[in-house]
Enzyme design. Structure first.
Site, PDB file in Angstrom:
ATOM      1  N   ASP A   1      -4.861  -6.879   6.077  1.00  0.00           N
ATOM      2  CA  ASP A   1      -6.097  -6.199   5.686  1.00  0.00           C
ATOM      3  C   ASP A   1      -7.179  -7.233   5.372  1.00  0.00           C
ATOM      4  OD1 ASP A   1      -7.889  -4.314   4.866  1.00  0.00           O
ATOM      5  OD2 ASP A   1      -6.837  -3.738   3.039  1.00  0.00           O
TER       6      ASP A   1
ATOM      7  N   LYS B   1       3.967 -15.401   2.266  1.00  0.00           N
ATOM      8  CA  LYS B   1       3.839 -16.177   1.027  1.00  0.00           C
ATOM      9  C   LYS B   1       5.271 -16.495   0.577  1.00  0.00           C
ATOM     10  CE  LYS B   1       1.344 -17.863  -2.361  1.00  0.00           C
ATOM     11  NZ  LYS B   1       0.585 -19.108  -2.183  1.00  0.00           N
TER      12      LYS B   1
ATOM     13  N   ASP C   1      -2.415 -18.420   1.916  1.00  0.00           N
ATOM     14  CA  ASP C   1      -3.576 -19.133   1.352  1.00  0.00           C
ATOM     15  C   ASP C   1      -4.080 -20.187   2.330  1.00  0.00           C
ATOM     16  OD1 ASP C   1      -1.053 -20.082   0.815  1.00  0.00           O
ATOM     17  OD2 ASP C   1      -1.567 -21.024  -1.086  1.00  0.00           O
TER      18      ASP C   1
ATOM     19  N   TYR D   1       0.812  -1.216   0.000  1.00  0.00           N
ATOM     20  CA  TYR D   1       0.000   0.000   0.000  1.00  0.00           C
ATOM     21  C   TYR D   1       0.846   1.267   0.000  1.00  0.00           C
ATOM     22  CZ  TYR D   1      -3.850  -3.163   1.199  1.00  0.00           C
ATOM     23  OH  TYR D   1      -4.764  -4.170   1.198  1.00  0.00           O
TER      24      TYR D   1
ATOM     25  N   ASP E   1     -10.417  -8.799   8.104  1.00  0.00           N
ATOM     26  CA  ASP E   1     -11.840  -8.722   7.760  1.00  0.00           C
ATOM     27  C   ASP E   1     -12.484 -10.104   7.803  1.00  0.00           C
ATOM     28  OD1 ASP E   1     -11.815  -6.016   7.495  1.00  0.00           O
ATOM     29  OD2 ASP E   1     -12.677  -5.982   5.480  1.00  0.00           O
TER      30      ASP E   1
END
Ligand code: NAD
Length: 355
Positions: free
Chosen positions: A247, A191, A223, A142, A251
Site C-alpha cells: 500500500d 521486515k 525501510d 488490514y 503510492d
C-alpha cells in the site's frame, strides 16, 4: 473472440474515462477481429443514490459473470459522511472479496517525455524506470485481528499481521509468473529482521523461487526499499510484498512518475478474470468539465487485454498509441504543468487516430 466486460463507471470522472477506454478497446477490437461486449452497472455513490446501497446484488452478479471488470472510480464529498458500511468504497472491497482478487498489480514507469514531472533527481530520472509492484490484497494487517483494551497506559489498540504459507505462495507465484513476461527479476520486500510473519514470508518466497530457476530473486527490507525507490528505482523489475508494505510503496512509486492520471492497475485472483482500474480517484473537482485524463483507464484496459485475455499484441498497440500522443506533445491539464492543454475527449480522439 468475443469478450464480456462488466463496466463499473462509478462516480465523478468515472463515466468519462471508462467511456474513453471502451472507444479505444473497440478500435483495437475492430482492427484485430475481436469484439468486446459491455454490461454497465451501478456501484459506489451512484448506486447509493438510486438503491440506498453501494453495491446492488445485480451489479455484483454482473461482475462475477463477466470475463473481466473495468472500473472508473467511486466516491465523492456527497457520500463522505455516511457510516462505514454505506461508504462508496465498500463496493470496491466487496467486489474484490467476492471475485477472490488477492493480487494487486501496479506498474510504475517513468516515460521519457514526462521526465520533468518526476520529483527524482535529474540524473536518476534520466536513467528512467519501469517497475511493477505485486501487492498482496486480502491478508495481513488490514484483515488481521484488531481491537482495543484497557491497560496500565490507558486505552490500548492493536492490529495483527498474519500470513499463511498458502497466502504467501499464491502471491509469490503471481510475481514470478509476471516476472517471466518482463525482465525476470523479483525483489521480495519484508521486515524479516524484526517480524516473524516476514520471516515466514521470506522462507516461503524462497521455496516458490525453486520452481522458477530462470527468475532472479532478491530480498530487501522495507525501510531500505523505501530509500532505494528514490535513490535507484531503475534496479527494480517486479516487487512482491505484503498488503500494508505494498500500500505504502505503491503510492511512493506512483509519485515518482509525476502523474497519477497516467497509472493503471489490475487486481487478480486464481482465475484469468480480473478487475482493472486507474489508481486515481473520482476527481470530483474536475468532474463533468471534460478535463479528466483518460490515459490511466485506457492503460488499465490494455492490462486487461494482456493479463486476462492474452491479447498482448493488442495491449502493445494501445500502449504504443499512448507513447505516441505523449511524444507528439499532447497533454491534458494534469500533465501540462501550466502549459497548453487539450480536453479529455480530445485526448481520446488523439489516441484513436494514433491507433
Ligand atoms: P483523486 O485521485 O480523485 O484526485 C486527486 C487530484 O488528482 C485531483 O486534483 C484530481 O482532479 C486529479 N486527478 C485525478 N485523476 C485525474 C485524471 N484522470 N485526470 C486529471 N486529473 C486527475 O483523489 P481524491 O481527491 O483524494 O479523492 C476523490 C474521491 O475519490 C474521494 O471520494 C476518494 O474516496 C475517491 N477515491 C476513489 C478511488 C477508487 O475508486 N479506486 C481511489 C482513490 C480515491
Amino acid at each position: 473472440m468475443k469478450y464480456n466486460i462488466t463496466l463499473v463507471p462509478g462516480d465523478g470522472i468515472g463515466p468519462e474515462i471508462v467511456d474513453a477506454a471502451c472507444q479505444v478497446m473497440d478500435k483495437v477490437g475492430e482492427q484485430s477481429g475481436h469484439s468486446f461486449h459491455y454490461t454497465s452497472v451501478l456501484a459506489g455513490g451512484c448506486a447509493l443514490d438510486k438503491y440506498g446501497i453501494p453495491l446492488p446484488e445485480d451489479s455484483l452478479k454482473a461482475c462475477l459473470d463477466s470475463d473481466s471488470v473495468l472500473l472508473g472510480a467511486v466516491g465523492g464529498p456527497k457520500w463522505e459522511t455516511l457510516p462505514g458500511h454505506l461508504r462508496p468504497e465498500r463496493a470496491l472491497l466487496n467486489i474484490r472479496k467476492e471475485m477472490g482478487l488477492f493480487a494487486n498489480l501496479r506498474p510504475a514507469k517513468l516515460m521519457s517525455v514526462l521526465r520533468e514531472a518526476s520529483p527524482l533527481r535529474e540524473d536518476t530520472a534520466k536513467k528512467g524506470f519501469d517497475l511493477l509492484i505485486v501487492r498482496e490484497l486480502t491478508g495481513g494487517m488490514y484483515f488481521g485481528k484488531s481491537g482495543r483494551y484497557q491497560s496500565e497506559g490507558g486505552e490500548t489498540a492493536f492490529d495483527t499481521e498474519a500470513y499463511s504459507v498458502h497466502e504467501i505462495t499464491r502471491i509469490a507465484k503471481v510475481a514470478f509468473e509476471t516476472a517471466r513476461t518482463r525482465r525476470s527479476q523479483v525483489t521480495s520486500i519484508d521486515k524479516a529482521n524484526v517480524l516473524e510473519s516476514s520471516r515466514l514470508w521470506r522462507e516461503t518466497v524462497h521455496k516458490v523461487a525453486e520452481d522458477y530457476p530462470d527468475v532472479t530473486l532478491k530480498d530487501m527490507l522495507v525501510d531500505n526499499a523505501a530509500m532505494q525507490l528514490v535513490q535507484n528505482p531503475a534496479q527494480f523489475d517486479v516487487i512482491v510484498t505484503s498488503n500494508i508494505f505494498g500500500d505504502i510503496l505503491s503510492d511512493e512509486a506512483s509519485q515518482l512518475t509525476g502523474s497519477i492520471g497516467l497509472l493503471p492497475s489490475a487486481s487478480l485472483g486464481e482465475t484469468k478474470r480480473g478487475m482493472y482500474e486507474p489508481i486515481h480517484g473520482s476527481a470530483p473537482d474536475i468532474s463533468g468539465q471534460d478535463l479528466a485524463n483518460p490515459i490511466a483507464t485506457v492503460l488499465s484496459a490494455a492490462m486487461m487485454l494482456r493479463l486476462s485475455f492474452g491479447l498482448s499484441e493488442e495491449a502493445d498497440r494501445i500502449e504504443n498509441a499512448v507513447d505516441k500522443v505523449l511524444q507528439q506533445g499532447l497533454r491534458t491539464r494534469d500533465i501540462a504543468w501550466g502549459g497548453p492543454y487539450i480536453k479529455g475527449s480530445e485526448m481520446t480522439k488523439a489516441l484513436l487516430s494514433a491507433l
